[in-house]
Design a protein around this motif. Structure first.
Motif, PDB file in Angstrom:
ATOM      1  N   LYS A 194       0.835  -1.197   0.000  1.00  0.00           N
ATOM      2  CA  LYS A 194       0.000   0.000   0.000  1.00  0.00           C
ATOM      3  C   LYS A 194       0.869   1.246   0.000  1.00  0.00           C
ATOM      4  O   LYS A 194       1.917   1.223   0.638  1.00  0.00           O
ATOM      5  CB  LYS A 194      -0.933  -0.004   1.199  1.00  0.00           C
ATOM      6  CG  LYS A 194      -0.191   0.198   2.523  1.00  0.00           C
ATOM      7  CD  LYS A 194      -1.110   0.550   3.642  1.00  0.00           C
ATOM      8  CE  LYS A 194      -0.326   0.753   4.911  1.00  0.00           C
ATOM      9  NZ  LYS A 194       0.336   2.069   5.072  1.00  0.00           N
ATOM     10  N   PRO A 195       0.488   2.304  -0.656  1.00  0.00           N
ATOM     11  CA  PRO A 195      -0.713   2.430  -1.484  1.00  0.00           C
ATOM     12  C   PRO A 195      -0.450   1.880  -2.887  1.00  0.00           C
ATOM     13  O   PRO A 195       0.701   1.801  -3.302  1.00  0.00           O
ATOM     14  CB  PRO A 195      -0.929   3.940  -1.543  1.00  0.00           C
ATOM     15  CG  PRO A 195       0.468   4.485  -1.528  1.00  0.00           C
ATOM     16  CD  PRO A 195       1.254   3.571  -0.614  1.00  0.00           C
ATOM     17  N   ALA A 227      -5.563   9.071  -7.089  1.00  0.00           N
ATOM     18  CA  ALA A 227      -6.662   8.297  -7.654  1.00  0.00           C
ATOM     19  C   ALA A 227      -6.489   8.142  -9.163  1.00  0.00           C
ATOM     20  O   ALA A 227      -6.805   7.087  -9.734  1.00  0.00           O
ATOM     21  CB  ALA A 227      -7.993   8.988  -7.334  1.00  0.00           C
ATOM     22  N   GLU A 228      -5.949   9.157  -9.810  1.00  0.00           N
ATOM     23  CA  GLU A 228      -5.752   9.099 -11.248  1.00  0.00           C
ATOM     24  C   GLU A 228      -4.831   7.939 -11.620  1.00  0.00           C
ATOM     25  O   GLU A 228      -5.099   7.180 -12.553  1.00  0.00           O
ATOM     26  CB  GLU A 228      -5.143  10.413 -11.761  1.00  0.00           C
ATOM     27  CG  GLU A 228      -6.078  11.605 -11.694  1.00  0.00           C
ATOM     28  CD  GLU A 228      -6.429  12.004 -10.260  1.00  0.00           C
ATOM     29  OE1 GLU A 228      -5.608  11.768  -9.333  1.00  0.00           O
ATOM     30  OE2 GLU A 228      -7.552  12.528 -10.050  1.00  0.00           O
ATOM     31  N   ASP A 280      -9.683  -2.214  -5.041  1.00  0.00           N
ATOM     32  CA  ASP A 280      -9.581  -1.969  -3.599  1.00  0.00           C
ATOM     33  C   ASP A 280      -8.503  -0.925  -3.321  1.00  0.00           C
ATOM     34  O   ASP A 280      -8.652  -0.084  -2.435  1.00  0.00           O
ATOM     35  CB  ASP A 280      -9.264  -3.272  -2.865  1.00  0.00           C
ATOM     36  CG  ASP A 280     -10.381  -4.292  -2.993  1.00  0.00           C
ATOM     37  OD1 ASP A 280     -11.566  -3.896  -2.904  1.00  0.00           O
ATOM     38  OD2 ASP A 280     -10.086  -5.484  -3.190  1.00  0.00           O
ATOM     39  N   GLY A 281      -7.419  -0.983  -4.090  1.00  0.00           N
ATOM     40  CA  GLY A 281      -6.360   0.017  -3.932  1.00  0.00           C
ATOM     41  C   GLY A 281      -6.858   1.405  -4.304  1.00  0.00           C
ATOM     42  O   GLY A 281      -6.554   2.396  -3.625  1.00  0.00           O
ATOM     43  N   TYR A 282      -7.634   1.461  -5.388  1.00  0.00           N
ATOM     44  CA  TYR A 282      -8.239   2.728  -5.810  1.00  0.00           C
ATOM     45  C   TYR A 282      -9.203   3.242  -4.744  1.00  0.00           C
ATOM     46  O   TYR A 282      -9.157   4.426  -4.356  1.00  0.00           O
ATOM     47  CB  TYR A 282      -8.960   2.492  -7.140  1.00  0.00           C
ATOM     48  CG  TYR A 282      -9.843   3.627  -7.605  1.00  0.00           C
ATOM     49  CD1 TYR A 282      -9.317   4.886  -7.894  1.00  0.00           C
ATOM     50  CD2 TYR A 282     -11.214   3.419  -7.794  1.00  0.00           C
ATOM     51  CE1 TYR A 282     -10.142   5.914  -8.343  1.00  0.00           C
ATOM     52  CE2 TYR A 282     -12.039   4.431  -8.250  1.00  0.00           C
ATOM     53  CZ  TYR A 282     -11.504   5.687  -8.519  1.00  0.00           C
ATOM     54  OH  TYR A 282     -12.312   6.694  -8.969  1.00  0.00           O
ATOM     55  N   ALA A 297     -17.233   8.413  -6.395  1.00  0.00           N
ATOM     56  CA  ALA A 297     -16.407   7.704  -7.378  1.00  0.00           C
ATOM     57  C   ALA A 297     -16.520   6.190  -7.281  1.00  0.00           C
ATOM     58  O   ALA A 297     -16.192   5.470  -8.222  1.00  0.00           O
ATOM     59  CB  ALA A 297     -14.945   8.123  -7.198  1.00  0.00           C
ATOM     60  N   LEU A 298     -16.984   5.710  -6.115  1.00  0.00           N
ATOM     61  CA  LEU A 298     -17.003   4.258  -5.911  1.00  0.00           C
ATOM     62  C   LEU A 298     -18.387   3.662  -6.089  1.00  0.00           C
ATOM     63  O   LEU A 298     -18.615   2.489  -5.794  1.00  0.00           O
ATOM     64  CB  LEU A 298     -16.461   3.935  -4.518  1.00  0.00           C
ATOM     65  CG  LEU A 298     -15.065   4.506  -4.219  1.00  0.00           C
ATOM     66  CD1 LEU A 298     -14.710   4.270  -2.761  1.00  0.00           C
ATOM     67  CD2 LEU A 298     -14.017   3.874  -5.138  1.00  0.00           C
ATOM     68  N   ALA A 299     -19.312   4.481  -6.559  1.00  0.00           N
ATOM     69  CA  ALA A 299     -20.707   4.034  -6.611  1.00  0.00           C
ATOM     70  C   ALA A 299     -20.894   2.812  -7.512  1.00  0.00           C
ATOM     71  O   ALA A 299     -21.699   1.935  -7.227  1.00  0.00           O
ATOM     72  CB  ALA A 299     -21.607   5.180  -7.072  1.00  0.00           C
ATOM     73  N   THR A 300     -20.123   2.739  -8.569  1.00  0.00           N
ATOM     74  CA  THR A 300     -20.277   1.600  -9.481  1.00  0.00           C
ATOM     75  C   THR A 300     -18.957   0.870  -9.631  1.00  0.00           C
ATOM     76  O   THR A 300     -17.978   1.424 -10.131  1.00  0.00           O
ATOM     77  CB  THR A 300     -20.742   2.073 -10.869  1.00  0.00           C
ATOM     78  OG1 THR A 300     -21.851   2.952 -10.687  1.00  0.00           O
ATOM     79  CG2 THR A 300     -21.166   0.887 -11.728  1.00  0.00           C
TER      80      THR A 300
END
Lengths: 340, 340, 340, 340
Positions: free
Chosen positions: D95-96, D101-102, D302-304, D327-330
């Motif tokens: 990690k990370p 995030a990009e 999961d890392g994202y 950002a994690l909704a889907t």
């Protein structure tokens, strides 16, 4: 209705019970006391509005005494209990019931002749919430038939006057009573083992001791008595049965995490450990007196058994041998059964 | 000297306290009662040798009433407390002190005018042995300054009449009082979070809830209130400080090994959990009445604070927002300090 | 460098160790195996790329075998261990070292003649994190000199072939080894008590048993062996010293509150309980082989002591009497001391 | 078959993993390493018989490297992971996954284009026995649907270089990953509260912090992060469900009674706490590499998620406001579901 109580013996434990009967338990009042130390008796009496009388007999016979509590010196117990029985008055006698088995049998004889139970002996463990819950679990059948009981009775320290025999007579006696009650079983043999002695005991004292018991049903009990364990007052009891086991809890205490450890305080004396048990013991006894019913606590037979068994322990302490106990093989019907 | 007590309100909790004052606590006696249900009042009075009077006011004023216990319906509390203060008699008022902050302030005003504290509010947690030990640990400095407190208040279930607001007013209120006392600190803001609802609660009920508090010193408190947790009555509290933490114990209970598990029973109701706390609460209150001294328990100010804070919780429950509390910023000198 | 290992005996425990030496421990490889069941030996050998040889002797002597692991039937242990010693190869022998004290002494003689320690006996408890922490606490002096040890060894159930003697030889033997090591003390006498039998054991089996030990230093040990306790696999050990006591932990497991209870699962078999201990045992042994140093685990003397003590237990099981053990009074200097 | 591993980054954690892959895990061997500190790389390589290569790219591409482990400085992770994916080699990235995030999204894109999962991120809590048992309990339905999770993450102390943001990025990130996995749910909003600061932290550091999370299912999580708690390393987690709750155990440790307290040691560092988890993590990862199957551990997604969520925490730490996460909704089908 207030139960009026006469107290014989106003030493430390007597004063403690007088306090309890006056300030903790409702429905009881101490009206008369006696002590061989007249000045102390007067002082204690004055503090609760009671009279100090010139003898135990007069306390027993006093018109304003409905029931008697005996907290005098052990060797005088039998005399006072017999007087109370003769007077037909309920009597609560601190342990021991009597210092000899013979005297216990005299009390049993007198009480049996009287025809109803009048005597309760002061073994308070039966009133402890933990032991009561353990008994409920055993009786529920949840752990099956009991097979083994592991116990420990530890005190932080004892005074120099404490002897090896007192480990049997004054300390182990509590386990003896509560285990007979817990298992509803009778002890048939005992043995005392002598482990390596702690350097923290006086030269004359065998401390710790391990006491082994076998019951009529074959249950084996091991009891560690360690009266200079240093770290606190600690009572352990675990009953192992055919399907599981049940263990007495440690007293609830806040846990603290700090300085690299997670810890809880250990109680330092028995008063804190059994305070509630003492209260319940007297509350239930007083209720039976008020109701005019037989006491439900430890009986004269239990007091006799305790004396017989502690005598056997002392014999084994000296001989190292297993000592058989035959005197308890048949319990009189008067005391709840031809059995055991 | 026996403290003669008048009880206003003879419902369930009233009867429980009457039982306690009659049969558990020594030195107190219930002499007069009032209830809006006259028949019930008569019956309860008869059971303890007291009189049923036609109004709360007459209970307060009765010549044989030294102190008053109020266990009537919440909205009537203020009226009766004010009457007792006007009569100059000590009064124990079950929570809430009053159902509005305004009424609490009227009581504070009256009591302050009287010049000595007469009012004690019935928050019993302060009398629980575990919380008291936790407070001792905190005050000893062993864990340093408190920074965070984690709490949970769980009931096995609640009746259908229980509302989301009651989680604040009737349930969380106990933590509110005990935490203010434990930390010797004041609450400055509150927020209620709404977790996923259990399917075991009625449609109208937000259960569980998470309540967040911030104190004047910056201590953050999170309190889970979960009144349909199913498994039992469970009170948790952990105070995290600079050097360590202290955690409330679970009640002592025998452990059982059986059927592949090692387990202890969880209590099913609050009565068992706080029985001893209730006894101690009344014993200490009665002692202060007997001694003619100010009560040492929760004050009118504490009752006011509880109402102000639960009001803020209800506001936040509806809005979802953090609610600041300014009303408690300055505590009157009469209630122990210009502080907080 | 990879340590090449020959394994004699490819039954259940042999296969388990081969798996461990192949897949769990780094730096070891099984190169040759033997089993009286040739087909099984072939199959096991093939699974790990080893050869199956026609005799234990050939495994010992094989050029690509650096060290030997013996997991064959107990009565064959001595022969194979002696062969390994004769070959000057390190040998790990599962318990027992030999089934008779005489054979153990032959191994001791041969090893002593060889001049350096070659033999390690498979008592894995010494590698358990809990016992190791307990030993550290004892050696730190934190509890003072040990006086008493309370132990329990419970299995959920045993197969019908399990006999009363096996409770001594196969079950109690683990406590015997670990207690000698824990206390750095020798056992001087043993006694077996026969509690009431569980109805869940076969007719021929005395279950539970209580075993009493006394050490050279006078420490008293009580060990409950209960192999049909039903609820799980449970190892308890508590060492009581002059200043305090230390207790083995229960394995960590999540606690669950539900259905009115707070509970944790009890392990059901010994594999889970001592998995890590087995790994550490072989890791440390393999490291000593790789380094060409003497093994640090249980020695031939410890294997001999275990056999002598379990023999005495069996004698006491039949006689009921205390059995003195004189054979261990003087430990050869080769095995670390004239002492004990 | 031995899995040949290239390690990029030979600092403290890199050396620790190299030790593990060489001496603890069977079936793996480190064959090539790279570090920006060439001397260190050479030294580490020599100690395990590997080569030090001049760049991470050459490690990835080396013919004798079957899989890559990345333990270099965080900002370099993305580059190396992308190289491994381009080479079609399995890669374990501490990690990370990437510091933005990009960059995480670029990896997701590359891996998705590759068509099978190649990347595992080093969140080891999922391999801890306690969390795994907790997950089993939750999935068994024993506690019903999860509603609330209470967590604490405490370190004894941190170096002066530790910042308030690191409490989110380096400390809370472990809970973030394990809770998403434990609940099989996604985090939708976060908030950071600032309790009173401990005097034991440096001036620049907000310590402790309370982090609040809400999941897609409405589960509320509170996490105390306290990195100067002084008393030890302590991880707590309790999941409250509709029918009961499950709590992570404290690590097993002997209990000691002495000096008036019953206590157990608290671990002082995370290595001891999660040693077994690290071993299991690598053992399972190496097994998937050896089998040529997709890794089963934390994915690029999961890392994202971890990066997105810790970014939100940092935002909230500064603003004090709740931060929604969209950002994690889907979740892409490639990563196991259209869901959440």
């Amino acid at each position: 209705m207030t139960v009026r109580i006469g107290v014989i013996g106003t030493g430390m434990i007597g004063q403690e019970h007088i306090r309890r009967l006056t300030h903790v338990i409702t429905g009881t009042r101490v009206t008369a006391v006696f002590d061989i130390d007249t000045a102390r008796a007067e002082e204690v009496a004055a503090s609760v509005g009671a009279r100090a009388l010139p003898s135990g007999g007069e306390v027993v016979d006093a018109a304003d005494v409905d029931a008697v509590v005996i907290t005098s010196w052990g060797p005088t117990h039998a005399e006072h209990v017999l007087a109370a029985v003769a007077a037909g008055k309920p009597v609560f006698c601190e342990k021991p019931l009597a210092t000899t088995a013979e005297d216990c049998l005299k009390i049993i004889e007198a009480e049996t002749a009287h025809g109803t139970r009048l005597v309760q002996v002061g073994f308070m463990r039966r009133y402890d919430a933990g032991y009561r819950e353990m008994k409920r679990v055993i009786e529920s059948g949840a752990i099956g038939a009991p097979l083994i009981v592991h116990c420990a009775h530890r005190n932080a320290s004892v005074p120099d006057s404490y002897t090896s025999e007192m480990a049997c007579q004054d300390t182990a006696v509590h386990e003896i009573d509560v285990l007979r009650w817990l298992l509803d079983d009778e002890i048939r043999s005992v043995q005392v083992l002598r482990p390596r002695r702690t350097r923290n005991a006086r030269e004359h004292l065998q401390d710790p001791q391990i006491m082994l018991f076998e019951t009529a049903e074959g249950v084996r009990i091991d009891l560690e008595v360690f009266v200079n364990c240093r770290y606190g007052y600690d009572i352990q009891c675990e009953t192992v049965g055919e399907e599981g086991l049940v263990r007495l809890p440690d007293p609830a205490a806040v846990s603290v995490r700090g300085a690299g450890r997670n810890s809880t305080a250990v109680l330092q004396d028995w008063q804190g450990r059994f305070e509630n048990a003492f209260d319940t013991e007297f509350r239930e006894w007083a209720a039976s007196v008020a109701a005019g019913t037989e006491p439900t606590g430890p009986s004269s037979w239990d007091g006799y058994a305790a004396t017989v068994i502690t005598d056997a322990l002392v014999t084994s302490l000296h001989s190292g041998e297993t000592v058989r106990i035959d005197a308890l093989a048949t319990r009189p019907a008067f005391y709840g059964g031809a059995g055991r």
